[in-house]
Design a protein around this motif. Structure first.
Motif, short mmCIF file in Angstrom:
data_model
loop_
_atom_site.label_atom_id
_atom_site.label_comp_id
_atom_site.label_asym_id
_atom_site.label_seq_id
_atom_site.Cartn_x
_atom_site.Cartn_y
_atom_site.Cartn_z
N LYS A 93 24.69 -46.69 -16.42
CA LYS A 93 23.41 -47.04 -15.41
C LYS A 93 23.06 -48.36 -15.57
N PRO A 94 22.58 -48.84 -14.33
CA PRO A 94 22.17 -50.28 -14.14
C PRO A 94 21.50 -50.93 -15.37
N ALA A 202 26.95 -42.20 -7.20
CA ALA A 202 27.56 -43.27 -6.52
C ALA A 202 27.38 -44.73 -7.09
N LEU A 203 26.29 -44.88 -7.64
CA LEU A 203 25.91 -46.24 -8.12
C LEU A 203 26.58 -46.28 -9.50
N LYS A 207 29.73 -48.68 -10.99
CA LYS A 207 29.60 -49.65 -12.28
C LYS A 207 30.92 -49.20 -13.06
N ARG A 208 31.13 -48.09 -13.14
CA ARG A 208 32.43 -47.69 -13.97
C ARG A 208 33.62 -48.48 -13.39
N LYS A 211 33.75 -52.11 -13.98
CA LYS A 211 34.11 -52.23 -15.82
C LYS A 211 35.45 -51.95 -16.01
N GLU A 212 35.82 -50.69 -15.68
CA GLU A 212 36.98 -50.26 -16.15
C GLU A 212 38.20 -50.83 -16.37
N GLY A 213 38.59 -51.71 -15.27
CA GLY A 213 39.75 -52.33 -15.20
C GLY A 213 40.08 -53.33 -16.38
N GLY A 214 39.04 -53.91 -17.00
CA GLY A 214 39.33 -54.98 -18.06
C GLY A 214 38.54 -54.31 -19.11
#
Length: 248
Positions: A93-94, A202-203, A207-208, A211-214
């Motif tokens: 969550k934000p 969608a928000l 966020k995921r 973040k998830e790439g790294g």
């Protein structure tokens, strides 16, 4: 639960306020436990859309309570401080921070994991790991060079540089600058309300994806830093540096 961190849920916006003003909101082991519990519950609570972290209009956090840290040093990955780090990194969550006054040590590295950081002109960010005989934590050795480049990251993590609010925005460590703490906090709430108005799933997916790439590399870095931090704390130079700053 005590009131070292106050919790206010208002129409989906959860505000967590560090509430230890006599110690400049320095975090002790009880606060790490409470902070982790509150964030974990927020992630699971369908009534929470966004989380705002603040220390109030005057001081965000002076970092670790040094006396408590010496008396209760983290000894393994399940120590409350390292548990908190994993919970923060897992929150989908934000997460917004409103920062005025001191943001020292983990009070500064925590900001690297927030989706938006708003600062006042009184904000003072510092990461004094090297002078205290310890190493960077909370992924800062990975995230800061990527955000700032090696030279600026080294100024913070090795050179104990102080960044005031305006410079934090100029360097990209914060997204908005406000004249004082009250304005900063009000603007952070307004931003959170705007995010609440968007489709929430969608928000969270956004966020995921951000973040998830790294994520795997970040988690591995935090684990490595944490182990080295524990080892550093056991050295005579770290113990001497920490004791030297404790006032009776």
């Amino acid at each position: 639960m005590n009131d070292l961190i106050t919790r206010d849920l208002d129409q989906g916006l959860l505000t967590l306020t560090f509430n230890r003003p006599d110690k400049l909101n320095a975090l002790n082991i009880a606060m790490y436990r409470q902070f982790g519990d509150l964030l974990l519950a927020a992630g699971e609570d369908p009534h929470v859309d966004a989380v705002l972290i603040t220390g109030g209009p005057h001081c965000f956090s002076a970092g670790n309570d040094l006396r408590d840290f010496l008396d209760n040093p983290p000894s393994d990955r399940d120590s409350p401080v390292f548990r908190l780090m994993r919970i923060v990194m897992g929150l989908d969550k934000p997460l917004i921070a409103a920062v005025s006054g001191a943001a020292i040590g983990i009070g500064a590295t925590l900001l690297l994991h927030c989706d938006q950081v708003l600062v006042s002109r009184t904000a003072k960010l510092r990461m004094p790991f090297a002078p205290l005989g310890v190493c960077p934590e909370f992924g800062s050795s990975l995230l800061l060079p990527r955000l700032l480049g090696h030279a600026r990251a080294a100024r913070l993590l090795m050179g104990n540089a102080l960044l005031e609010g305006e410079q934090a925005v100029a360097w990209g460590l914060a997204s908005e600058l406000h004249d004082d703490g009250e304005q900063c906090l009000a603007a952070a709430r307004q931003l959170a309300r705007r995010l609440q108005s968007y489709p929430q799933e969608a928000l969270r997916i956004s966020k995921r994806l951000l973040k998830e790439g790294g994520r795997a590399e970040l988690e591995a870095t935090v684990e490595r830093e944490s182990q080295l931090f524990i080892e550093c704390l056991r050295t005579p130079e770290a113990k001497a540096a920490l004791r030297g700053l404790i006032k009776d």
